[in-house]
Design a protein around this motif. Sequence first.
Motif, PDB file in Angstrom:
ATOM      1  N   ARG A   1       0.933  -1.135  -0.021  1.00  0.00           N
ATOM      2  CA  ARG A   1       0.057  -0.275  -0.097  1.00  0.00           C
ATOM      3  C   ARG A   1       0.600   0.885   0.204  1.00  0.00           C
ATOM      4  O   ARG A   1       0.349   2.064  -0.999  1.00  0.00           O
ATOM      5  CB  ARG A   1      -0.572  -0.289   1.188  1.00  0.00           C
ATOM      6  CG  ARG A   1      -2.163   1.059   1.471  1.00  0.00           C
ATOM      7  CD  ARG A   1      -2.598   1.333   2.462  1.00  0.00           C
ATOM      8  NE  ARG A   1      -1.124   0.881   3.479  1.00  0.00           N
ATOM      9  CZ  ARG A   1      -1.700   1.255   5.442  1.00  0.00           C
ATOM     10  NH1 ARG A   1      -2.311   1.850   5.337  1.00  0.00           N
ATOM     11  NH2 ARG A   1      -0.265   0.196   5.572  1.00  0.00           N
ATOM     12  N   HIS A   2       2.041   0.900   0.792  1.00  0.00           N
ATOM     13  CA  HIS A   2       3.144   2.955   0.495  1.00  0.00           C
ATOM     14  C   HIS A   2       3.236   2.875  -0.506  1.00  0.00           C
ATOM     15  O   HIS A   2       3.861   3.977  -0.571  1.00  0.00           O
ATOM     16  CB  HIS A   2       4.254   1.926   1.966  1.00  0.00           C
ATOM     17  CG  HIS A   2       3.283   1.519   3.305  1.00  0.00           C
ATOM     18  ND1 HIS A   2       2.406   2.458   4.076  1.00  0.00           N
ATOM     19  CD2 HIS A   2       2.937   0.582   3.397  1.00  0.00           C
ATOM     20  CE1 HIS A   2       2.412   2.054   5.092  1.00  0.00           C
ATOM     21  NE2 HIS A   2       2.406   0.558   4.990  1.00  0.00           N
ATOM     22  N   PHE A   3       3.503   1.864  -1.506  1.00  0.00           N
ATOM     23  CA  PHE A   3       4.064   2.448  -2.365  1.00  0.00           C
ATOM     24  C   PHE A   3       3.187   2.134  -3.958  1.00  0.00           C
ATOM     25  O   PHE A   3       3.698   2.554  -4.863  1.00  0.00           O
ATOM     26  CB  PHE A   3       5.467   2.124  -3.003  1.00  0.00           C
ATOM     27  CG  PHE A   3       5.759   0.671  -2.665  1.00  0.00           C
ATOM     28  CD1 PHE A   3       5.691  -0.523  -3.514  1.00  0.00           C
ATOM     29  CD2 PHE A   3       6.100  -0.297  -1.685  1.00  0.00           C
ATOM     30  CE1 PHE A   3       5.576  -1.589  -3.710  1.00  0.00           C
ATOM     31  CE2 PHE A   3       6.335  -1.437  -0.871  1.00  0.00           C
ATOM     32  CZ  PHE A   3       6.117  -2.315  -2.277  1.00  0.00           C
TER      33      PHE A   3
ATOM     34  N   HIS B   1       3.040   2.787  11.121  1.00  0.00           N
ATOM     35  CA  HIS B   1       2.433   1.399  10.307  1.00  0.00           C
ATOM     36  C   HIS B   1       3.483  -0.040  10.077  1.00  0.00           C
ATOM     37  O   HIS B   1       3.541  -1.051  10.059  1.00  0.00           O
ATOM     38  CB  HIS B   1       1.869   1.703   9.240  1.00  0.00           C
ATOM     39  CG  HIS B   1       0.221   2.899   9.573  1.00  0.00           C
ATOM     40  ND1 HIS B   1      -0.128   3.929   8.955  1.00  0.00           N
ATOM     41  CD2 HIS B   1      -0.266   2.048  10.747  1.00  0.00           C
ATOM     42  CE1 HIS B   1      -1.245   4.074   9.782  1.00  0.00           C
ATOM     43  NE2 HIS B   1      -1.945   2.826  11.413  1.00  0.00           N
ATOM     44  N   LEU B   2       4.892   1.283   9.444  1.00  0.00           N
ATOM     45  CA  LEU B   2       5.772   0.192   8.757  1.00  0.00           C
ATOM     46  C   LEU B   2       6.955  -0.348   9.889  1.00  0.00           C
ATOM     47  O   LEU B   2       6.811  -2.022   9.944  1.00  0.00           O
ATOM     48  CB  LEU B   2       6.600   1.145   8.259  1.00  0.00           C
ATOM     49  CG  LEU B   2       6.160   1.876   6.762  1.00  0.00           C
ATOM     50  CD1 LEU B   2       7.173   3.062   6.263  1.00  0.00           C
ATOM     51  CD2 LEU B   2       6.603   1.315   5.386  1.00  0.00           C
ATOM     52  N   ARG B   3       6.986  -0.045  10.602  1.00  0.00           N
ATOM     53  CA  ARG B   3       7.076  -0.796  11.872  1.00  0.00           C
ATOM     54  C   ARG B   3       6.209  -1.837  12.479  1.00  0.00           C
ATOM     55  O   ARG B   3       7.000  -3.372  12.458  1.00  0.00           O
ATOM     56  CB  ARG B   3       7.864   0.125  13.406  1.00  0.00           C
ATOM     57  CG  ARG B   3       8.671   1.010  13.100  1.00  0.00           C
ATOM     58  CD  ARG B   3       9.819   0.837  14.195  1.00  0.00           C
ATOM     59  NE  ARG B   3       9.629   2.592  15.077  1.00  0.00           N
ATOM     60  CZ  ARG B   3      11.127   3.260  13.736  1.00  0.00           C
ATOM     61  NH1 ARG B   3      11.762   2.263  12.974  1.00  0.00           N
ATOM     62  NH2 ARG B   3      11.959   4.763  13.927  1.00  0.00           N
ATOM     63  N   ALA B   4       4.915  -1.930  12.168  1.00  0.00           N
ATOM     64  CA  ALA B   4       4.126  -2.718  12.547  1.00  0.00           C
ATOM     65  C   ALA B   4       4.353  -3.990  11.947  1.00  0.00           C
ATOM     66  O   ALA B   4       4.053  -4.775  12.249  1.00  0.00           O
ATOM     67  CB  ALA B   4       2.959  -2.504  12.893  1.00  0.00           C
TER      68      ALA B   4
ATOM     69  N   SER C   1      -2.344  14.482   1.679  1.00  0.00           N
ATOM     70  CA  SER C   1      -2.502  13.631   0.737  1.00  0.00           C
ATOM     71  C   SER C   1      -1.542  12.678   0.360  1.00  0.00           C
ATOM     72  O   SER C   1      -0.529  13.331   0.188  1.00  0.00           O
ATOM     73  CB  SER C   1      -4.313  13.461  -0.374  1.00  0.00           C
ATOM     74  OG  SER C   1      -3.545  14.435  -0.769  1.00  0.00           O
ATOM     75  N   TYR C   2      -1.388  11.713   0.540  1.00  0.00           N
ATOM     76  CA  TYR C   2       0.057  10.988  -0.302  1.00  0.00           C
ATOM     77  C   TYR C   2      -0.388  10.210  -0.967  1.00  0.00           C
ATOM     78  O   TYR C   2      -1.037   9.024  -0.545  1.00  0.00           O
ATOM     79  CB  TYR C   2       1.492  11.089   1.015  1.00  0.00           C
ATOM     80  CG  TYR C   2       2.175  10.315   0.563  1.00  0.00           C
ATOM     81  CD1 TYR C   2       3.436  11.168   0.262  1.00  0.00           C
ATOM     82  CD2 TYR C   2       2.350   8.907   0.119  1.00  0.00           C
ATOM     83  CE1 TYR C   2       4.760  10.764   0.199  1.00  0.00           C
ATOM     84  CE2 TYR C   2       3.698   8.856   0.272  1.00  0.00           C
ATOM     85  CZ  TYR C   2       4.738   9.395  -0.244  1.00  0.00           C
ATOM     86  OH  TYR C   2       5.947   8.336  -0.753  1.00  0.00           O
ATOM     87  N   GLU C   3       0.175  10.086  -2.713  1.00  0.00           N
ATOM     88  CA  GLU C   3      -0.020   8.872  -2.815  1.00  0.00           C
ATOM     89  C   GLU C   3       1.213   8.993  -4.217  1.00  0.00           C
ATOM     90  O   GLU C   3       1.584   9.270  -4.300  1.00  0.00           O
ATOM     91  CB  GLU C   3      -1.424   8.950  -4.126  1.00  0.00           C
ATOM     92  CG  GLU C   3      -2.734   9.000  -3.859  1.00  0.00           C
ATOM     93  CD  GLU C   3      -3.025   9.745  -4.399  1.00  0.00           C
ATOM     94  OE1 GLU C   3      -3.996   8.679  -5.662  1.00  0.00           O
ATOM     95  OE2 GLU C   3      -4.094  10.525  -4.329  1.00  0.00           O
ATOM     96  N   LEU C   4       2.222   7.411  -4.148  1.00  0.00           N
ATOM     97  CA  LEU C   4       2.644   6.681  -4.795  1.00  0.00           C
ATOM     98  C   LEU C   4       2.786   5.943  -5.747  1.00  0.00           C
ATOM     99  O   LEU C   4       2.322   4.878  -5.139  1.00  0.00           O
ATOM    100  CB  LEU C   4       3.472   6.518  -3.679  1.00  0.00           C
ATOM    101  CG  LEU C   4       5.349   6.197  -4.209  1.00  0.00           C
ATOM    102  CD1 LEU C   4       6.060   6.957  -5.122  1.00  0.00           C
ATOM    103  CD2 LEU C   4       6.218   5.955  -3.156  1.00  0.00           C
ATOM    104  N   ARG C   5       3.100   5.937  -6.956  1.00  0.00           N
ATOM    105  CA  ARG C   5       2.915   4.287  -7.440  1.00  0.00           C
ATOM    106  C   ARG C   5       4.780   3.669  -7.917  1.00  0.00           C
ATOM    107  O   ARG C   5       5.057   4.697  -8.758  1.00  0.00           O
ATOM    108  CB  ARG C   5       1.606   4.497  -8.190  1.00  0.00           C
ATOM    109  CG  ARG C   5       1.657   3.366  -8.856  1.00  0.00           C
ATOM    110  CD  ARG C   5      -0.422   4.330  -9.264  1.00  0.00           C
ATOM    111  NE  ARG C   5      -1.682   3.231  -7.536  1.00  0.00           N
ATOM    112  CZ  ARG C   5      -1.556   2.763  -8.487  1.00  0.00           C
ATOM    113  NH1 ARG C   5      -2.213   2.057  -9.922  1.00  0.00           N
ATOM    114  NH2 ARG C   5      -3.063   2.396  -7.406  1.00  0.00           N
ATOM    115  N   ASP C   6       5.150   3.172  -7.650  1.00  0.00           N
ATOM    116  CA  ASP C   6       6.648   2.852  -7.988  1.00  0.00           C
ATOM    117  C   ASP C   6       7.487   1.545  -8.073  1.00  0.00           C
ATOM    118  O   ASP C   6       6.975   0.963  -7.939  1.00  0.00           O
ATOM    119  CB  ASP C   6       7.093   3.325  -6.952  1.00  0.00           C
ATOM    120  CG  ASP C   6       8.897   3.587  -6.638  1.00  0.00           C
ATOM    121  OD1 ASP C   6       9.181   2.472  -7.713  1.00  0.00           O
ATOM    122  OD2 ASP C   6       9.915   3.998  -5.892  1.00  0.00           O
ATOM    123  N   GLU C   7       7.361   1.218  -9.175  1.00  0.00           N
ATOM    124  CA  GLU C   7       7.368  -0.060 -10.250  1.00  0.00           C
ATOM    125  C   GLU C   7       8.439  -0.670  -9.771  1.00  0.00           C
ATOM    126  O   GLU C   7       8.150  -1.617  -9.554  1.00  0.00           O
ATOM    127  CB  GLU C   7       6.999   0.565 -11.576  1.00  0.00           C
ATOM    128  CG  GLU C   7       6.412  -0.859 -12.725  1.00  0.00           C
ATOM    129  CD  GLU C   7       7.149  -0.908 -14.521  1.00  0.00           C
ATOM    130  OE1 GLU C   7       7.242   0.205 -15.018  1.00  0.00           O
ATOM    131  OE2 GLU C   7       6.889  -1.878 -14.547  1.00  0.00           O
TER     132      GLU C   7
END
Lengths: 194, 194
Positions: A43-45, A140-143, B102-108
């Motif tokens: 989800r984070h990327f 969240h990431l550390r979880a 807001s934050y949205e990332l799409r990193d292939e």
Amino acid sequence: MSADDAPKSHAALSATARVVLGLIPFGRRTGYDIKTFVDRTTRHFWAASYGQIYPELKKLEDRGLVSGRPEPSGGRARTVYELTREGESALKGWLASGEEPSYELRDEGMLKLFFSDSLPEHRLAILRAIREREEQSLVHLRAIEPHASQGPTGAQLTLQMGIGLTEWTIEWCRATERRFSKAGGPSTPQPSKV
Amino acid sequence: MSADDAPKSHAALSATARVVLGLIPFGRRTGYDIKTFVDRTTRHFWAASYGQIYPELKKLEDRGLVSGRPEPSGGRARTVYELTREGESALKGWLASGEEPSYELRDEGMLKLFFSDSLPEHRLAILRAIREREEQSLVHLRAIEPHASQGPTGAQLTLQMGIGLTEWTIEWCRATERRFSKAGGPSTPQPSKV
DNA sequence: AGGTGCATGTAACAGGTTACATGATTAA
DNA sequence: TTAATCATGTAACCTGTTACATGCACCT
């Protein structure tokens, strides 16, 4: 020339097809599984919604890249998907393709910071809001870290990278907040040694 | 309660409206100007296309947030936009709004890395591709730095942050590439001190 | 005469979110 | 019995990209 005669057994994978296809080898295989797994990990990327996942699974089945079979749990309908041989090679083909990997970011915090000269007295609040968002994200990431340390290496790597990036950003925000909290902030800050 | 009776003179700004409205005070004022400016500056964290900008300028004019007047240069049609008083307050209202940005990332690249256990012999190539992308990006960012140092503070800050983030990522890639280039890579890497 | 840059715009499409509808299973 | 979780799906909507069409101005 030399690439021209390579068998084009499949068209390029769409954005959503990539996540779905890539996640199936993780052993998460129903649409519902994929969604919850995405929410916990990529989800984070790279996010995905039901509205993408379920139609995509059907399209992938039509193309022969995955095959689903009904495996109801009790009276509850349930379709479990597997990669086909073609699906596997499509996935590997994408992973091995040398094109520059795409990158798209939409960061409202940075946009606000960029425009903050229109409301300079709010610059500190904007920086703080970015930092708070990143601090939450770090929690969240550390979880999910303990899970990932048992999991596959790729998942660990992206998680470690995400944590590092987030920590860097938090530190940068803190340093910048300090610069602006005294004296109202210089209008021409020095090159900065964050 | 206390926010309920605040005058709602305008609806919330759409994503595109934010960039367009925010950029007008920079003195870039035709649709074309906005596009080229975006491409030189905010593109790295917020992109925009003609297909968004021109229709958005009209919508904003309908809402009374900007006003355009024809200023042809020679025989060439040209419409220059300014913020109205309402536009200014809408911009400030957005900048001051305390909601989580807001934050949205799409990193292939990260997606490929995440899936790289499906093709472990390609992990290094994936890392390298990410690094090369970031190195290119860094060149672009450094190219606009001299401009920004004369420009407004917000632009400088986002640029410095972008450069720092990119440098961190490049370093992380290098370190991780080293870890995987010897011995084919450990399957359970140590916590890492990048 | 031709190329580059300035300038405006739209139509078709691709991609993605949200809200909704449905219903079974499981644990409290 | 009730809430949470598992499970599937779609329709309407919003957002954004790409490709195309048009034409003037300026420099070489």
